[in-house]
Every structure is written in C-alpha cells, then in structure tokens.
Scaffold this motif. Structure first.
Motif, PDB file in Angstrom:
ATOM      1  N   LEU A 105       0.849  -1.190   0.000  1.00  0.00           N
ATOM      2  CA  LEU A 105       0.000   0.000   0.000  1.00  0.00           C
ATOM      3  C   LEU A 105       0.880   1.235   0.000  1.00  0.00           C
ATOM      4  CD1 LEU A 105      -2.896   1.213   0.256  1.00  0.00           C
ATOM      5  CD2 LEU A 105      -2.576   1.102   2.750  1.00  0.00           C
ATOM      6  N   LYS A 106       0.651   2.127  -0.972  1.00  0.00           N
ATOM      7  CA  LYS A 106       1.374   3.385  -1.028  1.00  0.00           C
ATOM      8  C   LYS A 106       0.715   4.359  -0.049  1.00  0.00           C
ATOM      9  CE  LYS A 106       2.604   4.993  -5.079  1.00  0.00           C
ATOM     10  NZ  LYS A 106       2.635   5.708  -6.391  1.00  0.00           N
ATOM     11  N   LEU A 107       1.492   4.836   0.904  1.00  0.00           N
ATOM     12  CA  LEU A 107       0.960   5.746   1.920  1.00  0.00           C
ATOM     13  C   LEU A 107       1.108   7.210   1.516  1.00  0.00           C
ATOM     14  CD1 LEU A 107       2.356   3.922   5.082  1.00  0.00           C
ATOM     15  CD2 LEU A 107       0.060   3.745   4.101  1.00  0.00           C
ATOM     16  N   ARG A 108       2.256   7.546   0.938  1.00  0.00           N
ATOM     17  CA  ARG A 108       2.477   8.926   0.490  1.00  0.00           C
ATOM     18  C   ARG A 108       3.362   8.924  -0.745  1.00  0.00           C
ATOM     19  NH1 ARG A 108       2.850   9.513   5.950  1.00  0.00           N
ATOM     20  NH2 ARG A 108       5.128   9.548   6.039  1.00  0.00           N
ATOM     21  N   SER A 109       3.321  10.041  -1.473  1.00  0.00           N
ATOM     22  CA  SER A 109       4.144  10.185  -2.669  1.00  0.00           C
ATOM     23  C   SER A 109       4.494  11.660  -2.846  1.00  0.00           C
ATOM     24  CB  SER A 109       3.400   9.665  -3.902  1.00  0.00           C
ATOM     25  OG  SER A 109       2.190  10.383  -4.091  1.00  0.00           O
ATOM     26  N   TRP A 110       5.459  11.901  -3.714  1.00  0.00           N
ATOM     27  CA  TRP A 110       5.814  13.262  -4.076  1.00  0.00           C
ATOM     28  C   TRP A 110       6.083  13.345  -5.574  1.00  0.00           C
ATOM     29  CZ3 TRP A 110       5.022  17.657  -1.841  1.00  0.00           C
ATOM     30  CH2 TRP A 110       5.588  18.808  -2.410  1.00  0.00           C
ATOM     31  N   PRO A 111       5.363  14.268  -6.289  1.00  0.00           N
ATOM     32  CA  PRO A 111       4.304  15.143  -5.810  1.00  0.00           C
ATOM     33  C   PRO A 111       3.136  14.352  -5.199  1.00  0.00           C
ATOM     34  CG  PRO A 111       5.018  15.786  -8.009  1.00  0.00           C
ATOM     35  CD  PRO A 111       5.647  14.471  -7.733  1.00  0.00           C
ATOM     36  N   PRO A 112       2.344  15.010  -4.327  1.00  0.00           N
ATOM     37  CA  PRO A 112       1.300  14.311  -3.584  1.00  0.00           C
ATOM     38  C   PRO A 112       0.296  13.613  -4.497  1.00  0.00           C
ATOM     39  CG  PRO A 112       1.663  16.481  -2.653  1.00  0.00           C
ATOM     40  CD  PRO A 112       2.445  16.429  -3.938  1.00  0.00           C
ATOM     41  N   TYR A 113       0.000  12.360  -4.158  1.00  0.00           N
ATOM     42  CA  TYR A 113      -1.068  11.566  -4.770  1.00  0.00           C
ATOM     43  C   TYR A 113      -0.802  11.204  -6.234  1.00  0.00           C
ATOM     44  CZ  TYR A 113      -3.016  14.158  -0.858  1.00  0.00           C
ATOM     45  OH  TYR A 113      -3.193  14.763   0.363  1.00  0.00           O
ATOM     46  N   ALA A 114       0.403  11.504  -6.762  1.00  0.00           N
ATOM     47  CA  ALA A 114       0.629  11.216  -8.174  1.00  0.00           C
ATOM     48  C   ALA A 114       2.067  10.874  -8.518  1.00  0.00           C
ATOM     49  CB  ALA A 114       0.195  12.420  -9.030  1.00  0.00           C
ATOM     50  N   GLY A 115       3.015  11.084  -7.618  1.00  0.00           N
ATOM     51  CA  GLY A 115       4.413  10.970  -7.979  1.00  0.00           C
ATOM     52  C   GLY A 115       5.110   9.746  -7.419  1.00  0.00           C
ATOM     53  N   VAL A 116       6.400   9.920  -7.144  1.00  0.00           N
ATOM     54  CA  VAL A 116       7.247   8.845  -6.628  1.00  0.00           C
ATOM     55  C   VAL A 116       6.807   8.449  -5.226  1.00  0.00           C
ATOM     56  CG1 VAL A 116       9.619   8.265  -5.963  1.00  0.00           C
ATOM     57  CG2 VAL A 116       9.188   9.658  -8.005  1.00  0.00           C
ATOM     58  N   ARG A 174      -1.201  19.922   6.009  1.00  0.00           N
ATOM     59  CA  ARG A 174      -2.003  21.073   5.587  1.00  0.00           C
ATOM     60  C   ARG A 174      -3.417  20.671   5.156  1.00  0.00           C
ATOM     61  NH1 ARG A 174       0.809  22.919   1.247  1.00  0.00           N
ATOM     62  NH2 ARG A 174      -0.708  22.186  -0.284  1.00  0.00           N
ATOM     63  N   THR A 175      -3.536  19.544   4.445  1.00  0.00           N
ATOM     64  CA  THR A 175      -4.846  19.147   3.924  1.00  0.00           C
ATOM     65  C   THR A 175      -5.688  18.385   4.941  1.00  0.00           C
ATOM     66  OG1 THR A 175      -3.872  17.150   2.960  1.00  0.00           O
ATOM     67  CG2 THR A 175      -4.031  19.098   1.547  1.00  0.00           C
ATOM     68  N   GLU A 176      -5.021  17.573   5.789  1.00  0.00           N
ATOM     69  CA  GLU A 176      -5.760  16.741   6.738  1.00  0.00           C
ATOM     70  C   GLU A 176      -5.844  17.353   8.142  1.00  0.00           C
ATOM     71  OE1 GLU A 176      -7.278  14.023   5.766  1.00  0.00           O
ATOM     72  OE2 GLU A 176      -6.430  14.036   3.738  1.00  0.00           O
ATOM     73  N   ARG A 177      -5.049  18.408   8.398  1.00  0.00           N
ATOM     74  CA  ARG A 177      -5.026  19.089   9.704  1.00  0.00           C
ATOM     75  C   ARG A 177      -4.574  18.172  10.838  1.00  0.00           C
ATOM     76  NH1 ARG A 177      -5.136  24.262   7.930  1.00  0.00           N
ATOM     77  NH2 ARG A 177      -6.886  24.611   6.519  1.00  0.00           N
ATOM     78  N   ARG A 178      -3.736  17.208  10.494  1.00  0.00           N
ATOM     79  CA  ARG A 178      -3.190  16.305  11.505  1.00  0.00           C
ATOM     80  C   ARG A 178      -1.973  15.612  10.920  1.00  0.00           C
ATOM     81  NH1 ARG A 178      -4.977  10.892  10.484  1.00  0.00           N
ATOM     82  NH2 ARG A 178      -6.461  10.817   8.757  1.00  0.00           N
ATOM     83  N   LEU A 179      -1.124  15.071  11.803  1.00  0.00           N
ATOM     84  CA  LEU A 179       0.033  14.323  11.339  1.00  0.00           C
ATOM     85  C   LEU A 179      -0.400  12.975  10.764  1.00  0.00           C
ATOM     86  CD1 LEU A 179       2.612  14.934  14.216  1.00  0.00           C
ATOM     87  CD2 LEU A 179       2.781  15.768  11.867  1.00  0.00           C
ATOM     88  N   PRO A 180       0.314  12.458   9.769  1.00  0.00           N
ATOM     89  CA  PRO A 180      -0.003  11.111   9.274  1.00  0.00           C
ATOM     90  C   PRO A 180       0.071  10.098  10.412  1.00  0.00           C
ATOM     91  CG  PRO A 180       1.567  12.201   7.832  1.00  0.00           C
ATOM     92  CD  PRO A 180       1.436  13.068   9.042  1.00  0.00           C
ATOM     93  N   PRO A 181      -0.877   9.177  10.519  1.00  0.00           N
ATOM     94  CA  PRO A 181      -0.912   8.242  11.650  1.00  0.00           C
ATOM     95  C   PRO A 181       0.302   7.330  11.727  1.00  0.00           C
ATOM     96  CG  PRO A 181      -2.509   7.628   9.958  1.00  0.00           C
ATOM     97  CD  PRO A 181      -2.015   8.987   9.602  1.00  0.00           C
ATOM     98  N   ASP A 182       0.979   7.072  10.599  1.00  0.00           N
ATOM     99  CA  ASP A 182       2.129   6.164  10.610  1.00  0.00           C
ATOM    100  C   ASP A 182       3.409   6.849  11.057  1.00  0.00           C
ATOM    101  OD1 ASP A 182       3.743   7.151   8.060  1.00  0.00           O
ATOM    102  OD2 ASP A 182       1.631   7.106   7.510  1.00  0.00           O
TER     103      ASP A 182
END
Length: 406
Positions: free
Chosen positions: A237-248, A353-361
C-alpha cells in the motif's frame, strides 16, 4: 541466501536518460552487492550517489538523453558488455532501456542474460494507451483513457472523461524527446487543459480521475519466468508520494493482498510477460475494483520494500532464475516499511495542511528500508543530500528570477 546467488555472474545497472538521484538504482547495487555479486553501473557522472557506493565494482560514465538512435545505444551497451568481459544480468531502471533490451535482444544476448520476453511487449506495456488496450483484452480493470490526436479530440476527450482528469506522457522515449507533462498531472477544468496545449499537440494520455477520498494506491512488484510464470510477487500500500497523490512513492508498507497478486499474475500469464515489473493500481471504492494505472516493465524505485521470508526480492529472483538457479518460494515478509528520505518531508507537510493532523504512521511505524541511509554504505546518502540541496537552491533561484522579471 548468500550461497544461492552465482557470484561469477555480474549485474549491470542499465539506464537511459538523466536522473542521477535515483534511489532505485542504489537499491539494485546494494541488494546484489551485499551478496558478493560484482555490480557495474551506468552513471551520468562519477559523483552520483550510485557511483560512490562501495558495492559498485565499476562505473561507466555514459550520459544519455533519450534522443540517441537505438542502434547507437545498443552499440554502447555492447561495448560495456565487452569491457565487463563476462555475460551479465542487466537491471533496467527506466522504461526506455527495458524496451531497448527487449527489442535488441538478439544483438545483446552475446554479453547479457535476458528474460525471454516477446520483443515488442515492453514497449506496448510502457505505452499508456497500448497498456489500456491490453487491459481491455485481458479483462483487467483500468481507468477510462483517451489518447487525442489533435485539439478537437483533446476537447472531446476532456468532456467525455469529465474533470478533473489526469494527464500522462504517452510513450517511452517520447516522454524524453517531446514531453507533454513533467509527470502525472491533474487538470481541473477545460481552461487549464487548453492552456497546456496551445501549440502543436504532443503525445499525451488523458485518464479518468479517481477521487482521492474514494481510492487507495496499491503497488505490485513481481518477477516472471518464461511464459509469464510468476516466480515472486509482492503487494503493498502506497501511503504517500511526491508530488502528492501522483508521484514517486515516498512511504509505503508491504501488505499481503491475494486478490491483487492474482490479478497481476493473470495479466502477466495472459500476455506471456517475462522479467521484472512494477505495477501501480488504484482501488476504486465506488465499484470495488483494482484498476491498473501503470505497468512499468522494469524495477520500481521502491522495490526494496519487498522481500519474501527467504530474503528474495525481484532483483535477486531475476538473477537466480537467469543463472539457472532455484528461486526460493515463500510468502512475502509482512509489514516492511519503505521511506524515501527527504522526499517524504514535503509529502508530510502537504498531508498536515490538507488533513489538519500528522499522518498516523509517522510516529508509530519506523522504516524497515530507507532509500538512502544505511550503515554499511553511508557515502551515497551524503552525496544525495548535497545534490538535493543543490537542486532545491537552483529551483528557488529560478523562481526568484521569474518573480523579479514579472
């Protein structure tokens, strides 16, 4: 595991194009170099992170652009093979060299051990429109897509697919020679779309956008033997990427997903694919289907996320198979975490910035495999940090000059 690999058969890290800060290539030299296999690497210059890894036996400085004629690229690969002096296993880090190795296999087999993939197949799979057609023929879901030939078709496709929509470069080599976009790009409306294509029409794929909150990003890495027989397959499962939601991929976790593994295996068996592959999927909660968005006929940059319980990843599996050795079978190691260093920092900032919280992982799960940092090979991470800061500085300088000139 150490005793299984044939240390008489070297590996060549093969590439076409300019991307000196590529952690996937570093993963290749480390994963086989640690097991005593000689590793040779094609590099842009002698000060790339890969070139300074102590696992590299020899570097070949060969800067390329993708504009070179295929015959010329093949000639240089043959010269490198002769310089190594033994048949070796080439590992592709980009679609272009994967296409080249397949289409010129008859010439290259003198010095390289190559999977018996149908010669034209990697180009079709790396091509976004042709991959979509293959999915339709094999019953594998994929997002609705269009490849417009002119501006009228561009407008019609945008209205048919709906906004927002995704733009991608259409084919290998054309993405280097006449890029339509810098990478996977989301456009919000027709005005933004037309603003990108005011002159001649570059080769571009338009793809249906699956809403982020209705989706999950999954990855499948596998190695197939002759006829598409799966030797190893991994899902995560991809948790994060850069650029967000579309990149590496900047952070991912290895999670067993039998449905997705079977879907990837079915596709490779149906088309007779042989070799390493990196597949990107979006799980669409609206219809409960995994949809293939990219098939990369090469290693993925984050391939070191995955091992089976015997320590076999896709690169080790390919080396074992092509040297006539058994590939140890076993389930994948669950819960491994991959992090791509400094690239994950801006992705965390966007999440915050978008979720107003730190990533849970972020606070609870430590990385199992890091793209750059490691104790037995520290210099590449230092060089990468220096080059990364140089890249950031140059971009800031360009942005400042642009604002001053306005």
């Amino acid at each position: 595991m150490v005793s299984l690999l044939d240390d008489e058969v070297p590996v060549l890290l093969a590439k076409v194009g300019h991307y000196p800060q590529h952690h996937g290539g570093l993963g290749v030299v480390r994963t086989v170099g640690r097991l005593g296999v000689p590793v040779h690497a094609i590099v842009e210059d002698r000060f790339t992170p890969v070139a300074l890894s102590h696992h590299v036996t020899r570097s070949f400085v060969w800067p390329t652009t993708g504009w070179e004629e295929p015959d010329r690229l093949t000639d240089v690969l043959l010269a490198i093979g002769r310089a190594i002096g033994r048949r070796c296993v080439p590992v592709s880090t980009d679609d272009e060299v994967a296409v080249l190795l397949a289409e010129y296999a008859d010439r290259l087999k003198e010095w390289f051990l190559l999977p018996p993939v149908p010669p034209g197949l990697p180009r079709l799979l790396a091509g976004k429109a042709t991959m979509h057609r293959i999915c339709a023929e094999t019953g594998v879901p994929s997002p609705r897509s269009r490849a417009p030939a002119d501006h009228d078709e561009l407008i019609d496709a945008g209205r048919e697919l709906g906004y927002p929509l995704v733009l991608k470069n259409l084919e290998p080599f054309s993405r280097l020679r006449t890029p339509a976009v810098c990478g996977t790009t989301v456009v919000r409306d027709e005005r933004e779309l037309l603003g990108r294509f005011q002159g001649s029409m570059p080769p571009v794929l338009m793809q249906e956008y699956i809403p982020r909150r209705q989706a999950e990003d999954w990855i499948t890495h596998l190695y197939c033997g002759p006829g598409g027989v799966v030797r190893v397959v991994f899902t995560g499962l991809k948790l994060r990427s850069w650029p967000p939601y579309a990149g590496v991929t900047t952070r991912a976790v290895a999670l067993r997903n039998p449905e997705l593994a079977e879907l990837a295996g079915h596709l490779c068996r149906s088309i007779g694919y042989s070799g390493v592959a990196d597949l990107d999927w979006r799980y669409d909660r609206r219809d409960g289907r995994y949809k293939l968005v990219d098939f990369n006929p090469r290693i993925g940059a984050q391939f070191r996320l995955f091992e089976n319980i015997h320590g076999v990843d896709v690169v080790r599996a390919m080396h074992l198979d092509l040297t006539g050795r058994e590939v140890p079978d076993g389930p994948q190691a669950e819960g491994r975490i991959f992090v791509a260093g400094q690239l994950d920092l801006p992705s965390v900032a966007v999440w915050l910035r978008t979720e107003r919280r730190l990533p849970p992982d972020l606070l609870h799960e430590r990385a199992t495999e890091r793209a750059w940092l490691c104790r037995d090979d520290p210099l590449p991470s230092v060089i990468e940090a220096i080059r990364f800061m140089g890249s950031v500085t140059r971009r800031l300088a360009r942005s400042t000059r642009a604002r001053i000139g306005q």
